[in-house]
Write a protein that holds these residues in place. Structure first.
Motif, PDB file in Angstrom:
ATOM      1  N   MET A  96     -44.026  59.674  84.148  1.00 30.09           N
ATOM      2  CA  MET A  96     -44.977  59.186  83.144  1.00 30.09           C
ATOM      3  C   MET A  96     -44.188  58.308  82.191  1.00 30.09           C
ATOM      4  SD  MET A  96     -47.592  62.134  82.246  1.00 30.09           S
ATOM      5  CE  MET A  96     -48.703  62.764  83.471  1.00 30.09           C
ATOM      6  N   GLY A 145     -48.857  61.738  77.729  1.00 31.04           N
ATOM      7  CA  GLY A 145     -48.758  62.459  79.005  1.00 31.04           C
ATOM      8  C   GLY A 145     -50.017  63.186  79.436  1.00 31.04           C
ATOM      9  N   ILE A 146     -51.194  62.774  78.999  1.00 26.80           N
ATOM     10  CA  ILE A 146     -52.426  63.473  79.397  1.00 26.80           C
ATOM     11  C   ILE A 146     -53.235  62.682  80.435  1.00 26.80           C
ATOM     12  CG2 ILE A 146     -54.679  64.326  78.578  1.00 26.80           C
ATOM     13  CD1 ILE A 146     -53.305  64.836  75.867  1.00 26.80           C
ATOM     14  N   CYS A 147     -53.407  61.396  80.219  1.00 25.37           N
ATOM     15  CA  CYS A 147     -54.387  60.638  81.016  1.00 25.37           C
ATOM     16  C   CYS A 147     -53.883  60.180  82.386  1.00 25.37           C
ATOM     17  CB  CYS A 147     -54.889  59.439  80.218  1.00 25.37           C
ATOM     18  SG  CYS A 147     -53.644  58.155  79.992  1.00 25.37           S
ATOM     19  N   GLY A 148     -52.589  60.052  82.557  1.00 20.95           N
ATOM     20  CA  GLY A 148     -52.027  59.619  83.848  1.00 20.95           C
ATOM     21  C   GLY A 148     -52.063  58.112  84.069  1.00 20.95           C
ATOM     22  N   GLN A 149     -52.546  57.366  83.091  1.00 22.70           N
ATOM     23  CA  GLN A 149     -52.676  55.912  83.243  1.00 22.70           C
ATOM     24  C   GLN A 149     -51.331  55.200  83.471  1.00 22.70           C
ATOM     25  OE1 GLN A 149     -55.555  53.743  83.021  1.00 22.70           O
ATOM     26  NE2 GLN A 149     -54.022  52.217  83.638  1.00 22.70           N
ATOM     27  N   CYS A 150     -50.270  55.741  82.866  1.00 20.20           N
ATOM     28  CA  CYS A 150     -48.988  55.021  82.856  1.00 20.20           C
ATOM     29  C   CYS A 150     -48.036  55.458  83.968  1.00 20.20           C
ATOM     30  CB  CYS A 150     -48.314  55.228  81.513  1.00 20.20           C
ATOM     31  SG  CYS A 150     -47.828  56.951  81.298  1.00 20.20           S
ATOM     32  N   MET A 165     -51.047  51.826  78.720  1.00 21.78           N
ATOM     33  CA  MET A 165     -51.114  53.213  78.233  1.00 21.78           C
ATOM     34  C   MET A 165     -52.432  53.488  77.524  1.00 21.78           C
ATOM     35  SD  MET A 165     -47.366  53.979  76.691  1.00 21.78           S
ATOM     36  CE  MET A 165     -45.905  53.808  77.686  1.00 21.78           C
ATOM     37  N   LYS A 166     -52.922  54.707  77.688  1.00 26.82           N
ATOM     38  CA  LYS A 166     -54.141  55.106  76.966  1.00 26.82           C
ATOM     39  C   LYS A 166     -53.817  56.176  75.945  1.00 26.82           C
ATOM     40  CE  LYS A 166     -57.509  53.711  80.447  1.00 26.82           C
ATOM     41  NZ  LYS A 166     -58.136  54.139  81.699  1.00 26.82           N
ATOM     42  N   CYS A 167     -53.316  57.361  76.409  1.00 26.17           N
ATOM     43  CA  CYS A 167     -53.103  58.458  75.460  1.00 26.17           C
ATOM     44  C   CYS A 167     -51.722  58.387  74.791  1.00 26.17           C
ATOM     45  CB  CYS A 167     -53.289  59.807  76.153  1.00 26.17           C
ATOM     46  SG  CYS A 167     -51.984  60.180  77.346  1.00 26.17           S
ATOM     47  N   GLY A 168     -50.717  57.930  75.512  1.00 21.96           N
ATOM     48  CA  GLY A 168     -49.351  57.837  74.974  1.00 21.96           C
ATOM     49  C   GLY A 168     -48.598  59.158  74.946  1.00 21.96           C
ATOM     50  N   CYS A 206     -45.006  57.039  79.412  1.00 22.91           N
ATOM     51  CA  CYS A 206     -45.141  57.384  77.983  1.00 22.91           C
ATOM     52  C   CYS A 206     -44.313  58.607  77.597  1.00 22.91           C
ATOM     53  CB  CYS A 206     -46.608  57.601  77.618  1.00 22.91           C
ATOM     54  SG  CYS A 206     -47.353  59.047  78.366  1.00 22.91           S
TER      55      CYS A 206
HETATM   56  S1  FES Z   1     -50.540  56.940  78.665  1.00 18.21           S
HETATM   57 FE1  FES Z   1     -51.613  58.722  79.197  1.00 18.21          FE
HETATM   58  S2  FES Z   1     -50.225  59.775  80.469  1.00 18.21           S
HETATM   59 FE2  FES Z   1     -49.099  58.094  79.745  1.00 18.21          FE
END
Ligand code: FES
Ligand SMILES: Cc1cc2nc3c(=O)[nH]c(=O)nc-3n(C[C@H](O)[C@H](O)[C@H](O)COP(=O)(O)OP(=O)(O)OC[C@H]3O[C@@H](n4cnc5c(N)ncnc54)[C@H](O)[C@@H]3O)c2cc1C
Length: 275
Positions: free
Chosen positions: A233, A222-227, A217-220, A235
């Motif tokens: 999502m 729901g913004i970055c889409g990493q997870c 996870m990056k943003c935690g 996060c």
């Molecule tokens: S950690 Fe960024 S969208 Fe889930």
């Protein structure tokens, strides 16, 4: 004592005390009130280094704690910190475990399965389930990596190498336990390969199941889409998902994203994460 809510900005908090839990695992305690549902996570910011998600593993009216396994650069630095030093906390975020009526009324039968540092995510859940007298199973690689084993009265321990408890995996005796206890729900958090086995077991027998997924996870929020895991999502929609949602998440038990965003087989992701 101060109160925190779900803010985008981290609140700086002093580490009150540190508990050595097992080889490579420490808990960091904070004297703050937190409004937390079991299974949610908080983002912990180590200024100048990174910010990472952690479950809350200790919870009282005016304190909380996280339990951290030493793995990569961030956790190695965190493990070097001492009481009195500060960390930035934001959250809690995400959806935690649910309590179907049969469980909430204290009569239903529940099983909780924790693997490795996933045990940290189920501690507050186990405390909430006391009226249900849940079966608690914990698996770890070896005896020295087991933690919280003295926190619960009737915990059944497993190690991969047989150095403590039963040799093997918690899923090995699930059939036998279910025949005896007729579980209404099985909750799990740990290596995805273990959670996938739990999910398959429950699906076959029509038992409700909830699993807490780990994704980078990056943003935690729901913004970055990493997870992302099959359009969910982790996060924001998770990290806890029920059996119905997991059945539509085709990446569950199969694929995950590396820090770069590249999608790889779960085995490659697990090797990367285990340092
Ligand atoms: S950690 Fe960024 S969208 Fe889930
Ligand atoms: C919802 C949630 C709850 C969690 N709760 C807990 C908890 O309660 N306790 C806990 O201990 N952990 C928990 N985690 C995991 C935790 O957030 C950290 O991800 C974990 O501790 C990894 O630690 P690290 O940052 O030190 O390792 P990382 O820096 O993430 O690195 C892991 C390994 O990958 C390597 N690596 C890093 N970047 C790259 C790259 N670009 N290419 C190749 N290799 C790379 C590192 O060198 C290292 O070897 C949770 C995770 C989630 C999603």
């Amino acid at each position: 004592m101060s109160e925190i809510a779900s803010f985008d900005q981290p609140v700086m908090m002093k580490i009150d005390k540190i508990i050595d839990e097992s080889d490579g695992t420490k808990s960091f305690m904070f004297k703050h009130k937190i409004d937390y549902t079991p299974g949610q996570f908080i983002m912990v910011w180590l200024p100048g280094i990174d910010e990472k998600p952690f479950a809350v593993s200790y919870l009282g009216d005016d304190f909380f704690g996280i339990t951290v396994l030493e793995r990569g650069k961030y956790t190695k630095l965190l493990h070097k910190m001492g009481a009195g030093e500060q960390l930035g906390i934001r959250g809690p975020f995400g959806h935690g475990y649910s309590f179907p009526d049969v469980i909430a009324d204290g009569k239903g039968s529940a099983c909780v399965i924790g693997g490795g540092c996933g045990m940290a995510s189920v501690t507050i859940l186990i405390e909430k389930l006391q009226a249900n007298n849940p079966t608690i199973l914990m698996g770890a690689a070896t005896s020295t990596s087991l933690f919280f084993k003295n926190r619960y009265k009737d915990i059944i321990l497993f190690t991969d190498d047989g150095s403590e408890g039963i040799k093997g995996y918690p899923t090995d005796i699930l059939e036998e336990l279910h025949n005896k206890h007729k579980y209404d729900i099985v909750y799990t958090c740990g290596p995805e390969i273990m959670m996938f086995k739990v999910y398959e077991f429950c699906k076959k027998r029509d038992i409700q199941c909830e699993a807490s997924l780990e994704r980078y996870m990056k943003c935690g929020i729901g913004i970055c889409g990493q997870c992302v895991c099959s359009r969910q999502m982790v996060c924001k929609d998770g990290p806890v998902f029920n059996l119905q949602t997991l059945s539509n998440m085709h990446d569950f038990g199969k694929f995950s994203l590396l820090k770069s965003g590249r999608k790889v087989q779960l085995q490659e992701y697990a090797e990367w994460r285990s340092c």
